[in-house]
Design a protein around this motif. Structure first.
Motif, mmCIF file in Angstrom:
data_model
loop_
_atom_site.group_PDB
_atom_site.id
_atom_site.type_symbol
_atom_site.label_atom_id
_atom_site.label_comp_id
_atom_site.label_asym_id
_atom_site.label_seq_id
_atom_site.Cartn_x
_atom_site.Cartn_y
_atom_site.Cartn_z
ATOM 1 N N ASP A 79 1.373 5.493 0.072
ATOM 2 C CA ASP A 79 0.762 6.766 0.456
ATOM 3 C C ASP A 79 1.870 7.776 0.692
ATOM 4 O O ASP A 79 3.044 7.414 0.874
ATOM 5 C CB ASP A 79 -0.086 6.612 1.717
ATOM 6 N N ARG A 139 -6.351 0.030 2.665
ATOM 7 C CA ARG A 139 -5.490 1.210 2.568
ATOM 8 C C ARG A 139 -5.296 1.911 3.912
ATOM 9 O O ARG A 139 -4.269 2.571 4.137
ATOM 10 C CB ARG A 139 -6.079 2.185 1.543
ATOM 11 N N ARG A 166 -3.545 2.494 -3.852
ATOM 12 C CA ARG A 166 -3.350 3.906 -3.530
ATOM 13 C C ARG A 166 -4.667 4.639 -3.736
ATOM 14 O O ARG A 166 -5.576 4.136 -4.381
ATOM 15 C CB ARG A 166 -2.258 4.468 -4.427
ATOM 16 N N ASP A 167 -4.796 5.839 -3.160
ATOM 17 C CA ASP A 167 -6.038 6.589 -3.309
ATOM 18 C C ASP A 167 -6.118 7.206 -4.698
ATOM 19 O O ASP A 167 -5.216 7.069 -5.528
ATOM 20 C CB ASP A 167 -6.168 7.642 -2.207
ATOM 21 N N VAL A 200 0.869 -1.176 0.000
ATOM 22 C CA VAL A 200 0.000 0.000 0.000
ATOM 23 C C VAL A 200 0.904 1.223 0.000
ATOM 24 O O VAL A 200 1.872 1.294 0.764
ATOM 25 C CB VAL A 200 -0.927 0.020 1.226
#
Length: 320
Positions: free
Chosen positions: A118, A226, A193-194, A116
């Motif tokens: 960020d 996430r 990821r966003d 993940v």
């Protein structure tokens, strides 16, 4: 004559006695070493750097001045940095990749996740930084730090080199892990990821406007998986409060700040490996690098990559 000799002998004896007297005006400071007298738990509790003046905290505990502590940090950090690649690395062997896949799948059912990703803002305090590029959406100077984590909370990749105003997608595109993923070096593994990142076959973002129950369930699983990285950020910054916003910012040059960030990530991984007690989490609100925002429509040259990402995401959605 005898009287004169007696007087001379007496004066000589008096001068000799005075010459043998030694006056010590210097004070030799005895440095206190907490490692010699405190337990491991006490050291962790006292030196988690809970204040903005973290140099003062260390200095008070060891009997050193701020300048001495700063010089020590500057001397030790490059030595520790040489070992970062040993402790911060992506899974490479088949068994390691399989273990990470299983670990993430157990969280919410998304398969083939290798990490993940960020971004988080690490505040720095340097009055000489007048360039607005250091200021992101938050009103303080920072390093925009990209981090990838595995299912166990280990930091498997970190990029700490860009000013706080740098966009997340730019950091990803110019990172080694992003370029390796683009070349297919991670096989069919995917990163989550966003929506601030571009959708790719190897980088899966949530669906902006879910239209079916399957898409909604996928988004829920995506969000649940996430949030794992947010918890890692909380533990990491709780262990090393000097990189948390409550510290007031790292009081070092930008280059040294980047080195310290990477070293704290390495030390975090070591703490996870040895099973150290987890510190109480700290508030991470407002320290993510950017708000999530839908990706703009891809340009024609990138449409094929975007379409491959759409196809990969649809395959995952069908599992829900």
């Amino acid at each position: 004559m005898a009287a004169i000799q007696h007087i001379l002998a007496a004066n000589q004896q008096r001068h000799r006695a005075r010459s043998q007297m030694v006056y010590i005006n210097a004070y030799v400071r005895q440095h206190f070493s907490p490692l010699n007298v405190l337990s491991d738990r006490a050291v962790q509790s006292k030196f988690r750097l809970p204040l903005g003046s973290f140099l003062d905290v260390v200095g008070d505990g060891t009997g050193l001045s701020n300048a001495s502590v700063s010089r020590s940090v500057a001397a030790v950090t490059p030595i520790l940095l040489c070992h970062a690649r040993t402790h911060i690395r992506m899974p490479t062997t088949r068994d390691e990749v399989r273990q990470v896949h299983h670990g993430f799948h157990a969280m919410a059912g998304i398969p083939r996740v290798i990490g993940v990703v960020d971004g988080t803002l690490i505040p720095i305090h340097n009055p000489s930084l007048v360039d607005p590029c250091w200021i992101g959406r938050k009103p303080y100077a920072a390093i925009n730090t990209q981090v990838a984590v595995d299912h166990d909370g280990l930091i498997t990749d970190i990029v700490a080199r860009w000013p706080g105003g740098t966009h997340d997608s730019f950091v990803w595109a110019n990172s080694a892990v992003g370029q390796k993923a683009g070349r297919g070096e991670f096989g069919r593994s995917i990163f989550l990821r966003d929506s601030g990142y571009p959708l790719r076959s190897y980088l899966v973002t949530p669906i902006t406007n879910p239209a079916t129950p399957q898409e909604e369930r996928f988004n829920e699983a995506h969000t649940h998986t996430r949030t794992h990285i947010e918890r890692v950020f909380g533990r990491w910054k709780s262990r090393y409060r000097c990189i948390h916003r409550s510290s007031g910012g790292l009081r070092l040059s930008p280059v040294k700040c980047c080195s310290v960030i990477v070293v704290t990530a390495m030390l975090h991984n070591i703490a996870v490996h040895v099973g150290a007690d987890e510190p109480p989490p700290v508030d991470e609100d407002g320290e993510t690098s950017e708000d999530e925002a839908p990706n703009p429509a891809p340009c024609e040259s990138r449409a094929a990559f975007h379409q491959a990402g759409v196809q990969t995401r649809e395959e995952l959605v069908n599992l829900f």
